[in-house]
Design a protein around this motif. Structure first.
Motif, short mmCIF file in Angstrom:
data_model
loop_
_atom_site.label_atom_id
_atom_site.label_comp_id
_atom_site.label_asym_id
_atom_site.label_seq_id
_atom_site.Cartn_x
_atom_site.Cartn_y
_atom_site.Cartn_z
N ASN A 131 0.86 -1.10 0.18
CA ASN A 131 0.00 0.10 0.18
C ASN A 131 0.92 1.20 0.16
O ASN A 131 1.60 1.57 0.96
CB ASN A 131 -0.74 -0.01 1.13
CG ASN A 131 -2.05 -0.76 1.04
OD1 ASN A 131 -2.55 -1.25 0.02
ND2 ASN A 131 -2.77 -1.14 2.20
N PHE A 132 0.70 2.12 -1.17
CA PHE A 132 1.63 3.36 -1.02
C PHE A 132 0.56 4.44 -0.56
O PHE A 132 -0.63 4.55 -1.00
CB PHE A 132 1.85 3.45 -2.61
CG PHE A 132 3.05 2.79 -3.09
CD1 PHE A 132 4.32 2.90 -3.09
CD2 PHE A 132 2.32 1.59 -3.76
CE1 PHE A 132 5.26 1.88 -3.46
CE2 PHE A 132 3.13 0.71 -4.25
CZ PHE A 132 4.38 0.89 -4.22
N VAL A 133 0.86 5.23 0.35
CA VAL A 133 0.20 6.38 0.87
C VAL A 133 1.00 7.57 0.23
O VAL A 133 2.05 7.81 0.55
CB VAL A 133 0.02 6.44 2.27
CG1 VAL A 133 -0.56 7.43 2.69
CG2 VAL A 133 -0.72 5.20 2.86
N ILE A 153 -2.56 3.66 -3.05
CA ILE A 153 -2.55 3.00 -4.24
C ILE A 153 -2.12 1.64 -3.67
O ILE A 153 -1.09 1.37 -2.95
CB ILE A 153 -1.15 3.59 -5.38
CG1 ILE A 153 -1.50 5.07 -5.38
CG2 ILE A 153 -1.05 2.44 -6.30
CD1 ILE A 153 -2.68 5.38 -6.44
N HIS A 154 -2.72 0.59 -4.14
CA HIS A 154 -2.32 -0.91 -3.78
C HIS A 154 -2.29 -1.62 -5.00
O HIS A 154 -2.81 -1.45 -6.01
CB HIS A 154 -3.67 -1.38 -3.03
CG HIS A 154 -3.66 -2.71 -2.89
ND1 HIS A 154 -3.13 -3.39 -1.63
CD2 HIS A 154 -3.81 -4.04 -3.78
CE1 HIS A 154 -3.26 -4.74 -1.67
NE2 HIS A 154 -3.67 -4.94 -2.98
N VAL A 155 -1.16 -2.31 -4.68
CA VAL A 155 -0.65 -3.40 -5.84
C VAL A 155 -0.40 -4.62 -5.14
O VAL A 155 0.53 -4.79 -4.01
CB VAL A 155 0.36 -3.00 -6.74
CG1 VAL A 155 0.88 -4.08 -7.59
CG2 VAL A 155 0.14 -1.73 -7.54
N ILE A 197 -5.47 -4.50 -7.82
CA ILE A 197 -4.91 -3.12 -8.19
C ILE A 197 -6.01 -2.15 -7.36
O ILE A 197 -7.21 -2.42 -7.66
CB ILE A 197 -4.86 -2.80 -9.56
CG1 ILE A 197 -3.79 -3.75 -10.16
CG2 ILE A 197 -4.29 -1.44 -9.74
CD1 ILE A 197 -3.73 -3.84 -11.54
N ALA A 198 -5.73 -1.18 -6.70
CA ALA A 198 -6.52 0.09 -6.19
C ALA A 198 -5.82 1.24 -6.31
O ALA A 198 -4.94 1.40 -5.99
CB ALA A 198 -7.12 -0.45 -4.84
N ALA A 199 -6.87 2.32 -6.42
CA ALA A 199 -6.37 3.65 -6.35
C ALA A 199 -7.73 4.51 -5.86
O ALA A 199 -8.69 4.59 -6.48
CB ALA A 199 -5.88 4.44 -7.82
N ILE A 200 -7.12 5.02 -4.62
CA ILE A 200 -8.46 5.66 -3.82
C ILE A 200 -8.03 7.21 -3.49
O ILE A 200 -6.77 7.17 -3.01
CB ILE A 200 -8.70 4.94 -2.39
CG1 ILE A 200 -9.03 3.42 -2.88
CG2 ILE A 200 -9.72 5.56 -1.85
CD1 ILE A 200 -10.40 3.26 -3.68
N ARG A 201 -8.66 8.06 -3.83
CA ARG A 201 -8.47 9.40 -3.49
C ARG A 201 -9.58 9.72 -2.23
O ARG A 201 -10.82 9.76 -2.39
CB ARG A 201 -8.58 10.31 -4.50
CG ARG A 201 -8.72 11.78 -4.21
CD ARG A 201 -7.16 12.29 -3.87
NE ARG A 201 -7.13 13.54 -4.04
CZ ARG A 201 -7.22 14.64 -3.26
NH1 ARG A 201 -7.47 14.20 -2.03
NH2 ARG A 201 -6.99 15.92 -3.60
N ASN A 229 -14.61 14.30 3.82
CA ASN A 229 -15.67 13.41 4.40
C ASN A 229 -16.14 12.43 3.30
O ASN A 229 -17.07 11.81 3.66
CB ASN A 229 -16.53 13.93 4.99
CG ASN A 229 -17.59 14.91 4.20
OD1 ASN A 229 -17.05 15.35 3.19
ND2 ASN A 229 -18.73 15.10 4.46
N TYR A 230 -15.33 12.43 2.00
CA TYR A 230 -15.78 11.50 1.17
C TYR A 230 -14.69 11.01 0.33
O TYR A 230 -13.43 11.42 0.55
CB TYR A 230 -16.72 12.06 0.06
CG TYR A 230 -16.42 13.34 -0.50
CD1 TYR A 230 -15.91 13.05 -1.94
CD2 TYR A 230 -16.53 14.47 0.04
CE1 TYR A 230 -15.19 14.05 -2.67
CE2 TYR A 230 -15.91 15.71 -0.78
CZ TYR A 230 -15.35 15.42 -1.94
OH TYR A 230 -15.05 16.53 -3.00
N PHE A 231 -14.78 9.79 -0.45
CA PHE A 231 -13.58 9.32 -1.08
C PHE A 231 -14.12 8.86 -2.40
O PHE A 231 -15.38 8.60 -3.04
CB PHE A 231 -12.96 8.39 -0.43
CG PHE A 231 -13.96 6.96 0.08
CD1 PHE A 231 -14.17 5.92 -0.75
CD2 PHE A 231 -14.76 7.05 1.22
CE1 PHE A 231 -14.97 5.02 -0.37
CE2 PHE A 231 -15.49 6.26 1.75
CZ PHE A 231 -15.66 5.25 0.63
N ALA A 232 -13.16 8.52 -3.56
CA ALA A 232 -13.65 8.27 -4.81
C ALA A 232 -12.48 7.29 -5.24
O ALA A 232 -10.97 7.67 -4.95
CB ALA A 232 -13.86 9.25 -5.71
N GLY A 233 -12.58 6.38 -6.11
CA GLY A 233 -11.45 5.63 -6.51
C GLY A 233 -11.98 4.69 -7.72
O GLY A 233 -13.10 4.43 -7.88
#
Length: 365
Positions: free
Chosen positions: A273-275, A282-284, A320-324, A328-332
Motif C-alpha cells: 500500500n502506497f500512501v 495506491i494498492h498493488v 490493484i486499487a487507487a483511492i483518493r 468526508n468522502y472518497f472516490a477511486g
C-alpha cells in the motif's frame, strides 16, 4: 287594558323567550360537545403517536447500544500499529459502485502435428450497486441494467471479504456469450456467440503476515485508513472448478467437447500500500499459486479421458486499487484479475482470465 293584565302578558312573553333560549341552548349543546370530544380525541391520538415514536426511538437506541457494545468488544481485540493503520472514525459509510467484469478464454492444442488455437471473450457484465456500512458491517444491493432492458443468459455472483489477517474472493460465473476465432493450420473460422459455454466457480484466499501495518480493507472496503506506506508477504490457497462445452461443427470437423477442470493451488505473494500525501492510497498485490491437486478430464465424442498434469500449472490473483480521500468522502477504482494457465501448449493448454473493475464513490458520516 289595566296594569295587572299588562303585567301578565309581559310575564308570559318573558317566559316564552326564556323557554326559547333554553331550547336553542339545548339544541346547540350537542354539536359543541361533539366538537370538544373531537378535539380531545385528536389531541389524545397525537399524544399516543408521539409516545409510540419516542418509544420506538428509545428501542432503536437500545438496539444500537447493544450493537455498539458487541462491536466495541470485537474492536478491543485489535492489535494494529496506529501509526500505519486505523479504523475509520465514521460510524456510517454510504457507497455507490459501478462494476464492470469480463472473461477471456484461450486454448492451444496439437494433434497430428497440426496446431489449433482459440481466442474468445464473453460479453461485458455491468452492475450498479449501493451499500450502507455501520462501523464496518455492510449491506448492499446491486442491479444489472442488462437484465432489466435486455435478455441475457449470462450470470455472475461475487462475494468478498477483506479482513486484517484473512480475506477471500469468491466468484460464480455462467457465461454463454463467448465468441471469437479458432485457427487450425492455415484455416480460420469465426466462433459465434453461444458456440462455447462455460460455468466456473473460483475461490482465492490470502493470509497477510504484516497485518498490523498493512491493510487490504483500506483499499477495497474503505473500512480502514492506511496512514503510512507498508507491505506484507502473503500466502494463499486457490480453488477453481469449471465446465466448458462446445456443440461441435461438422462443416469444420469440430467434435462436441466437454472439458472439466478442478484445481487446488497454494502459493506465496506480496502486496503493498502506497500512501501519497495522506490523500492517495495506491494498492498493488500479486498472489500466484501452484496447482498441487488437479481433477482434469476431457470428453470428446462421448470418450472421456483424464488430462495429464504438467508442471508448472499456475493460478494467479492480482489486486490493484487507487483511492483518493477527501474531507468526508472518497472516490477511486479497484480491480481484481484472476488468471489460470493449465497444461502445455505443445499438447493441450487452457488459459482463462477473469477480471472485475469497480468504480466507487463514498461518503462518511
Amino acid at each position: 287594558m289595566n296594569n295587572n293584565t299588562h303585567f301578565r302578558h309581559t310575564k308570559r312573553s318573558l317566559l316564552s323567550a326564556l323557554l326559547c333560549c333554553l331550547c336553542m341552548l339545548a339544541s346547540a349543546q350537542q354539536p359543541l360537545k361533539n366538537k370538544i370530544d373531537s378535539i380531545i380525541q385528536t389531541k389524545k391520538e397525537k399524544a399516543d403517536s408521539l409516545y409510540r415514536h419516542v418509544d420506538s426511538l428509545a428501542k432503536e437506541h437500545r438496539v444500537i447500544e447493544r450493537i455498539d457494545s458487541v462491536i466495541d468488544k470485537k474492536h478491543a481485540k485489535d492489535n494494529f500499529d496506529p501509526k500505519y493503520i486505523v479504523r475509520s472514525k465514521a460510524r456510517w459509510t454510504l457507497k455507490a459502485r459501478l462494476n464492470v467484469s469480463g472473461a477471456h478464454l484461450s486454448t492451444s492444442s496439437v494433434d497430428d502435428g497440426i496446431k489449433t488455437t482459440t481466442d474468445m471473450d464473453a460479453d461485458l457484465k455491468t452492475t450498479i450497486s449501493f451499500a450502507v456500512s455501520y462501523r464496518g458491517f455492510s449491506l448492499g444491493l446491486g442491479v444489472n441494467p442488462v437484465k432489466i432492458f435486455k435478455k441475457s443468459s449470462d450470470m455472475e455472483l461475487n462475494f468478498n471479504s477483506y479482513g486484517a489477517k484473512l480475506g477471500f474472493d469468491i466468484t460464480f460465473q455462467r457465461a454463454n456469450s463467448f465468441k471469437g476465432t479458432a485457427k487450425s493450420g492455415d484455416a480460420e473460422i469465426k466462433l459465434a456467440k453461444g458456440f462455447v459455454r462455460q460455468t466456473m466457480f473460483t475461490v482465492n484466499s490470502y493470509y497477510a503476515f504484516n497485518n498490523k501495518r498493512f491493510s487490504y480493507a483500506a483499499a477495497f472496503s474503505q473500512t480502514f485508513d492506511q496512514k503510512k506506506s507498508a507491505g506484507s508477504f502473503l500466502v494463499g490457497i486457490s480453488y477453481m472448478a469449471s465446465k466448458t462445452t462446445t456443440e461441435g461443427d461438422k462443416d469444420y470437423n469440430i467434435s462436441p467437447m466437454r472439458l472439466y477442470m478442478g484445481h487446488l493451488g497454494v502459493g506465496v505473494g506480496y502486496g503493498y500500500n502506497f500512501v501519497i500525501k495522506d490523500k492517495w492510497l495506491i494498492h498493488v498485490s500479486t498472489l500466484p499459486t501452484l496447482v498441487v491437486i488437479n481433477r482434469d478430464n476431457v470428453t470428446i465424442d462421448g470418450n472421456k479421458e483424464k488430462m495429464p498434469y504438467y508442471f508448472p500449472s499456475i493460478i494467479n490473483t492480482g489486486h490493484i486499487a487507487a483511492i483518493r480521500y477527501f474531507k468526508n468522502y472518497f472516490a477511486g477504482i479497484t480491480a481484481v484479475i484472476n488468471t489460470s494457465s493449465i497444461g502445455r501448449s505443445d499438447h493441450l493448454q487452457f488459459v482463462h482470465t477473469k477480471w472485475r473493475t469497480r468504480l466507487v464513490f463514498g461518503i462518511r458520516l
